[in-house]
Design a protein around this motif. Structure first.
Motif, PDB file in Angstrom:
ATOM      1  N   SER A 186       7.323  52.507  13.319  1.00 39.07           N
ATOM      2  CA  SER A 186       7.562  51.731  14.549  1.00 39.07           C
ATOM      3  C   SER A 186       6.279  51.100  15.072  1.00 39.07           C
ATOM      4  N   GLN A 187       5.157  51.775  14.861  1.00 42.44           N
ATOM      5  CA  GLN A 187       3.869  51.227  15.274  1.00 42.44           C
ATOM      6  C   GLN A 187       3.484  50.029  14.408  1.00 42.44           C
ATOM      7  N   ILE A 188       3.677  50.154  13.113  1.00 46.04           N
ATOM      8  CA  ILE A 188       3.342  49.073  12.193  1.00 46.04           C
ATOM      9  C   ILE A 188       4.326  47.911  12.360  1.00 46.04           C
ATOM     10  N   LYS A 189       5.547  48.223  12.735  1.00 47.03           N
ATOM     11  CA  LYS A 189       6.541  47.170  12.978  1.00 47.03           C
ATOM     12  C   LYS A 189       6.037  46.174  14.004  1.00 47.03           C
ATOM     13  N   ARG A 190       5.367  46.632  15.026  1.00 44.14           N
ATOM     14  CA  ARG A 190       4.830  45.728  16.041  1.00 44.14           C
ATOM     15  C   ARG A 190       3.762  44.817  15.436  1.00 44.14           C
ATOM     16  N   GLU A 191       2.948  45.363  14.548  1.00 44.46           N
ATOM     17  CA  GLU A 191       1.931  44.551  13.881  1.00 44.46           C
ATOM     18  C   GLU A 191       2.581  43.493  12.989  1.00 44.46           C
ATOM     19  N   VAL A 192       3.641  43.895  12.284  1.00 45.65           N
ATOM     20  CA  VAL A 192       4.349  42.956  11.418  1.00 45.65           C
ATOM     21  C   VAL A 192       4.935  41.815  12.241  1.00 45.65           C
ATOM     22  N   MET A 193       5.586  42.141  13.333  1.00 42.97           N
ATOM     23  CA  MET A 193       6.211  41.115  14.163  1.00 42.97           C
ATOM     24  C   MET A 193       5.164  40.171  14.741  1.00 42.97           C
ATOM     25  N   GLU A 194       4.013  40.703  15.110  1.00 42.80           N
ATOM     26  CA  GLU A 194       2.946  39.861  15.642  1.00 42.80           C
ATOM     27  C   GLU A 194       2.408  38.941  14.545  1.00 42.80           C
ATOM     28  N   MET A 195       2.216  39.484  13.356  1.00 40.71           N
ATOM     29  CA  MET A 195       1.736  38.675  12.245  1.00 40.71           C
ATOM     30  C   MET A 195       2.720  37.548  11.926  1.00 40.71           C
ATOM     31  N   ARG A 196       4.008  37.869  11.934  1.00 42.24           N
ATOM     32  CA  ARG A 196       5.030  36.905  11.523  1.00 42.24           C
ATOM     33  C   ARG A 196       5.120  35.718  12.483  1.00 42.24           C
ATOM     34  N   LYS A 197       4.687  35.902  13.728  1.00 41.77           N
ATOM     35  CA  LYS A 197       4.754  34.809  14.711  1.00 41.77           C
ATOM     36  C   LYS A 197       4.013  33.568  14.229  1.00 41.77           C
ATOM     37  N   GLY A 198       2.996  33.760  13.403  1.00 45.85           N
ATOM     38  CA  GLY A 198       2.228  32.615  12.932  1.00 45.85           C
ATOM     39  C   GLY A 198       2.797  31.953  11.696  1.00 45.85           C
ATOM     40  N   TYR A 199       3.942  32.447  11.204  1.00 45.46           N
ATOM     41  CA  TYR A 199       4.491  31.942   9.944  1.00 45.46           C
ATOM     42  C   TYR A 199       6.005  31.798  10.057  1.00 45.46           C
ATOM     43  N   LEU A 200       6.418  30.814  10.823  1.00 46.48           N
ATOM     44  CA  LEU A 200       7.837  30.605  11.084  1.00 46.48           C
ATOM     45  C   LEU A 200       8.353  29.277  10.533  1.00 46.48           C
ATOM     46  N   SER A 201       7.452  28.399  10.115  1.00 44.03           N
ATOM     47  CA  SER A 201       7.852  27.074   9.632  1.00 44.03           C
ATOM     48  C   SER A 201       7.737  27.009   8.119  1.00 44.03           C
ATOM     49  N   VAL A 202       8.768  26.472   7.492  1.00 41.12           N
ATOM     50  CA  VAL A 202       8.783  26.319   6.043  1.00 41.12           C
ATOM     51  C   VAL A 202       7.825  25.202   5.628  1.00 41.12           C
ATOM     52  N   LYS A 203       7.014  25.486   4.624  1.00 44.58           N
ATOM     53  CA  LYS A 203       6.075  24.502   4.090  1.00 44.58           C
ATOM     54  C   LYS A 203       6.611  23.943   2.768  1.00 44.58           C
ATOM     55  N   TYR A 204       5.822  23.038   2.175  1.00 40.87           N
ATOM     56  CA  TYR A 204       6.173  22.423   0.887  1.00 40.87           C
ATOM     57  C   TYR A 204       7.505  21.685   0.994  1.00 40.87           C
ATOM     58  N   THR A 205       7.639  20.904   2.060  1.00 42.47           N
ATOM     59  CA  THR A 205       8.862  20.152   2.298  1.00 42.47           C
ATOM     60  C   THR A 205       8.512  18.853   3.007  1.00 42.47           C
ATOM     61  N   PHE A 206       9.520  18.023   3.253  1.00 41.72           N
ATOM     62  CA  PHE A 206       9.317  16.726   3.882  1.00 41.72           C
ATOM     63  C   PHE A 206       9.387  16.798   5.402  1.00 41.72           C
ATOM     64  N   GLN A 207       9.434  17.976   5.949  1.00 37.62           N
ATOM     65  CA  GLN A 207       9.633  18.133   7.390  1.00 37.62           C
ATOM     66  C   GLN A 207       8.322  17.853   8.125  1.00 37.62           C
ATOM     67  N   ASP A 208       8.094  16.588   8.449  1.00 39.90           N
ATOM     68  CA  ASP A 208       6.926  16.223   9.250  1.00 39.90           C
ATOM     69  C   ASP A 208       7.329  15.115  10.211  1.00 39.90           C
ATOM     70  N   GLY A 209       6.367  14.588  10.947  1.00 40.17           N
ATOM     71  CA  GLY A 209       6.685  13.580  11.947  1.00 40.17           C
ATOM     72  C   GLY A 209       7.332  12.343  11.372  1.00 40.17           C
ATOM     73  N   GLU A 210       6.854  11.897  10.205  1.00 41.11           N
ATOM     74  CA  GLU A 210       7.413  10.710   9.578  1.00 41.11           C
ATOM     75  C   GLU A 210       8.855  10.940   9.172  1.00 41.11           C
ATOM     76  N   TRP A 211       9.131  12.139   8.590  1.00 41.19           N
ATOM     77  CA  TRP A 211      10.513  12.442   8.206  1.00 41.19           C
ATOM     78  C   TRP A 211      11.416  12.471   9.430  1.00 41.19           C
ATOM     79  N   GLU A 212      10.952  13.130  10.474  1.00 41.14           N
ATOM     80  CA  GLU A 212      11.748  13.232  11.705  1.00 41.14           C
ATOM     81  C   GLU A 212      12.123  11.846  12.208  1.00 41.14           C
ATOM     82  N   GLN A 213      11.152  10.929  12.207  1.00 40.56           N
ATOM     83  CA  GLN A 213      11.377   9.598  12.739  1.00 40.56           C
ATOM     84  C   GLN A 213      12.365   8.807  11.895  1.00 40.56           C
TER      85      GLN A 213
END
Length: 433
Positions: free
Chosen positions: A395-422
Motif C-alpha cells: 500500500s505504501q509503494i502503491k502511492r509511489e506508483v500512482m504518483e509516478m504514473r501521473k507523468g505518463y498518461l498520454s500515448v506517444k508515437y502517434t499523430f495526436q498533436d496540435g496539427e492533427w487536432e486542427q
C-alpha cells in the motif's frame, strides 16, 4: 424512467477499470498494449454492429461497400509495414490465425514440430490447444538450455528424421528470436512449411528491431495486433507465397470465423500508419527499455534469466522469483502495489508448477508507449525491490506508483498533436451524440 441499479453498477465498474489501469498502475503484462486516441476514436464506429462474411467484394451480405474499402486499405497498409505480399485480417486472434494455417497444412494424424514449451511455445501450438483440437501430433524440437532457445543442430536431425508437415517457431515467453533462418532450408528440404508465430513480437518486426521471419524463410507469419503492435485485439496472417496463401485464406471462413469483428479494421489501419511513421523509434525504445529494466533488476539483487546472453532482445524480461516466494505470490503482491505483471513458467519449470511457477514475465511495451524510457525502467526496478526484496507494505509503494504514473498518461508515437487536432478531430463522428 428509473435507471436500473445494474446499469449504474456497469458504468461504475467500467469507470473504475479505466481509471485504475490507464491512470494509476504500471501495466507490464507482456501480451497487452493500448491504442492511441486516434485509433480508439475509429474503433467506436458503426462497423461494430455489422456483418461481412466472406472476402472484400465477395460477400454474403449486402451493405458492405465501406467494409470492403476499409478492409482492403487495412490489408494494404499491413503489407506495407510487414514487407509482405499477402495479408488476411479476418482471424480475430493469433490463435485463430494459427488454426487456419495448421488446418490447411496438415490432416489429423500428421506430425508437426513445435518450439519447446521451455522456449516459449504458445498453448495453441500444442496438443493441449489448437494442434490437439485438429488431431495433429505435436512433437517438441530439442531445447538448448544454455541459449534459452531451439537447439539448431539437434533440430536439423529431428526434422530430417520426422519429416513433419510443418514446423512452428515463435512463442509466448520470448526473450530471443527463434532460428528461422538456420532451420528453414532443412524444413523445406523435407517438404515441410515453416509457420512463425510472431504474436508477441510483431511490433518489433514491423518496427525493424527484429528481422522479418518471411525474409528468413518462413512460409507464414501469424500475428496478434495488440501486443508490441499497439492496435486493437485481433490477428492476421501474412505470406509471400500466393500458392500457400490462397488455401489458407479460403479456410478462415467458414471454418474458423464467421463475422470478423469489423470495428478492428479502421483501428488496425490507423495503428499501421502509426507504425509506418513511428514504428522504428517505438520498437527500438522497447528493446532498450527491456534491456535496461533487466540490468537494473539484476543490479538490485533479482535473479534475471539470461544474464550471459544480455538478458533479452525482445520486449520481455523473465525473472526467477523463487527467493521472493515464487511467481504466484510475487505477482499478487506486486498487484497490491499497482504493478501489474504475470506469473510464468521458466525454462527449468515442469508443467506441474503452472499454478506457482518460478518466474515473472514482464513486458515494457505499454509503458514505453506512454513515454517511459531507460530512466523510468530504473525507477520501476527500484519499486520491484521495495516490494519483493525490502518487504515494504504494498500500500505504501502503491502511492509511489500512482504518483509516478501521473507523468505518463498520454500515448506517444502517434499523430495526436496540435496539427492533427486542427485538421482531423472534427472529422471523427462520435457514436454517442
Amino acid at each position: 424512467m428509473t435507471i436500473p441499479k445494474e446499469l449504474e453498477k456497469i458504468l461504475e465498474i467500467t469507470k473504475e477499470q479505466n481509471t485504475w489501469r490507464r491512470k494509476e498502475t504500471l501495466n507490464l503484462i507482456a501480451s497487452e498494449n493500448v491504442m492511441s486516441p486516434v485509433a480508439e476514436s475509429v474503433y467506436m464506429s458503426d462497423y461494430m454492429s455489422r456483418y461481412a462474411e466472406g472476402k472484400p467484394y465477395k460477400r454474403f451480405y449486402q451493405g458492405t461497400k465501406y467494409v470492403d474499402e476499409i478492409e482492403t486499405l487495412t490489408m494494404d497498409l499491413m503489407n506495407q509495414v510487414t514487407s509482405s505480399k499477402f495479408c488476411d485480417m479476418r482471424p480475430i486472434s493469433g490463435t485463430v490465425a494459427n488454426a487456419a494455417v495448421f488446418r490447411v497444412l496438415a490432416n489429423p494424424g500428421d506430425k508437426a514440430l513445435i518450439a519447446p514449451v521451455q522456449a516459449g511455445a504458445h498453448v495453441s501450438h500444442t496438443r493441449f490447444g489448437t494442434l490437439g483440437a485438429l488431431g495433429i501430433e505435436h512433437i517438441e524440437l530439442p531445447f538448448d538450455k544454455e541459449n534459452i532457445n531451439v537447439d539448431v543442430d539437434k533440430s536439423i536431425k529431428m526434422i530430417e528424421e520426422v519429416k513433419p508437415k510443418f514446423v512452428v517457431m515463435g512463442g509466448s515467453l520470448y526473450l530471443f528470436p527463434h532460428p528461422a533462418k538456420e532451420l528453414s532450408p532443412h524444413i523445406h528440404a523435407v517438404g515441410a512449411k515453416l509457420v512463425y508465430d510472431a504474436a508477441h513480437v510483431y511490433g518489433l518486426i514491423a518496427g525493424k528491431a527484429w528481422s522479418n521471419p518471411l525474409d528468413d524463410g518462413a512460409d507464414f507469419l501469424n500475428v496478434s495486433t495488440h501486443k508490441t503492435f499497439p492496435g486493437p485485439q485481433g490477428g492476421a496472417i501474412f505470406s509471400n507465397n500466393e500458392d500457400y496463401y490462397k488455401p489458407v485464406s479460403r479456410t478462415i471462413f467458414p471454418w474458423f470465423v464467421s463475422n470478423h469483428h469489423l470495428h478492428r479494421l479502421p483501428a488496425t489501419a490507423v495503428t499501421a500508419l502509426e507504425m509506418r511513421e513511428f514504428g522504428e523509434e517505438y520498437a527500438s525504445q522497447i528493446v532498450r527499455n527491456a534491456k535496461k529494466l533487466a540490468e537494473s533488476l539484476a543490479s538490485l539483487g533479482f535473479k534475471v534469466v539470461g544474464e550471459h546472453l544480455g538478458y533479452t532482445k525482445s520486449h520481455q524480461v523473465a525473472v526467477d522469483v523463487r527467493p521472493q516466494g515464487g511467481g504466484a505470490k510475487a505477482a499478487k503482491t506486486l498487484e497490491e502495489a499497482n504493478i501489474i505483471v504475470n506469473k510464468n513458467l521458466l525454462p527449468y519449470d515442469g508443467p506441474e508448477a503452472v499454478s506457482n511457477p518460478s518466474g515473472l514475465r514482464i513486458g515494457v511495451q505499454e509503458m514505453t508507449r506512454f513515454g517511459m524510457k531507460e530512466g523510468e525502467m530504473e525507477e520501476i526496478a527500484s519499486l520491484f525491490k521495495k516490494v519483493l526484496i525490502d518487504g515494504k507494505e504494498p500500500s505504501q509503494i502503491k502511492r509511489e506508483v500512482m504518483e509516478m504514473r501521473k507523468g505518463y498518461l498520454s500515448v506517444k508515437y502517434t499523430f495526436q498533436d496540435g496539427e492533427w487536432e486542427q485538421k482531423f478531430s472534427s472529422k471523427v463522428i462520435p457514436m454517442i451524440i
